[in-house]
Design a protein around this motif. Structure first.
Motif, PDB file in Angstrom:
ATOM      1  N   ILE A   1     -23.803  22.870 -10.412  1.00  0.00           N
ATOM      2  CA  ILE A   1     -24.569  24.096 -10.615  1.00  0.00           C
ATOM      3  C   ILE A   1     -25.951  23.876 -10.026  1.00  0.00           C
ATOM      4  O   ILE A   1     -26.637  22.925 -10.385  1.00  0.00           O
ATOM      5  CB  ILE A   1     -24.666  24.458 -12.112  1.00  0.00           C
TER       6      ILE A   1
ATOM      7  N   LEU B   1     -24.341  28.070 -18.485  1.00  0.00           N
ATOM      8  CA  LEU B   1     -23.040  27.884 -17.853  1.00  0.00           C
ATOM      9  C   LEU B   1     -22.614  26.420 -17.920  1.00  0.00           C
ATOM     10  O   LEU B   1     -21.457  26.117 -18.220  1.00  0.00           O
ATOM     11  CB  LEU B   1     -23.082  28.361 -16.399  1.00  0.00           C
TER      12      LEU B   1
ATOM     13  N   ALA C   1     -26.987  29.109  -9.163  1.00  0.00           N
ATOM     14  CA  ALA C   1     -27.654  29.767 -10.291  1.00  0.00           C
ATOM     15  C   ALA C   1     -29.157  29.689 -10.114  1.00  0.00           C
ATOM     16  O   ALA C   1     -29.911  29.601 -11.078  1.00  0.00           O
ATOM     17  CB  ALA C   1     -27.220  29.109 -11.607  1.00  0.00           C
TER      18      ALA C   1
END
Length: 158
Positions: free
Chosen positions: A10, A20, A152
């Motif tokens: 991520i 997440l 992200a």
């Protein structure tokens, strides 16, 4: 330098990236979060509306997040000193909490669950092939091979 492998990489350690990462780790995924800054970001939204509060509650975080926040049920928006809109939030209202505190809470949960964080990690190159990202090479030479890469990091995402 050796290549590190994980199930999910991520890019971005803000509220979305950390949340997440926590959810994926709870489902048994090996997760690495890459953040270009030296620590978790401190800028972002300062209040959580009812839908966000319900998501936190579903994952057992509502009490933790709400413990030191301010509850309100009304926001008045102004433009040049004049009120332009009132928004009411029934069913428990919304929560005001500094963004950095919110992210720190989720980050702490991630760290306790075994999510790995790489701070000060700028992406130097992205190797693409086979329909997706095959490997990330960081500016410092580290390499990361992930089954899935999630951006992200907002509008500046590669």
């Amino acid at each position: 330098m050796a290549t590190t492998s994980c199930d999910v990489a991520i890019v971005g350690a803000g509220l979305g990236g950390c949340f997440l990462a926590m959810l994926l780790r709870r489902r048994g995924q090996n997760v690495v979060v890459i953040e270009q800054g030296p620590s978790i970001p401190s800028a972002g939204a300062d209040f959580l509306k009812p839908p966000g509060l319900r998501v936190l509650a579903r994952h057992g975080l509502a009490d933790l997040v709400g413990r030191h926040g301010l509850r309100r049920d009304h926001i008045r928006y102004y433009h040049d000193g004049d009120p332009i809109q009132d928004c009411r939030f029934p069913d428990g209202g919304f929560l005001i909490r500094p963004y950095r505190e919110l992210v720190e809470l989720i980050y702490t949960c991630c760290a306790m669950e075994g999510v790995e964080f790489w701070f000060g990690a700028e992406i130097g190159d992205i190797a693409v092939g086979g329909g997706g990202v095959e490997e990330l090479t960081l500016a410092d030479g580290r390499r990361l091979r992930a089954g899935v890469v999630v951006g992200a990091d907002g509008t500046r995402s590669l």
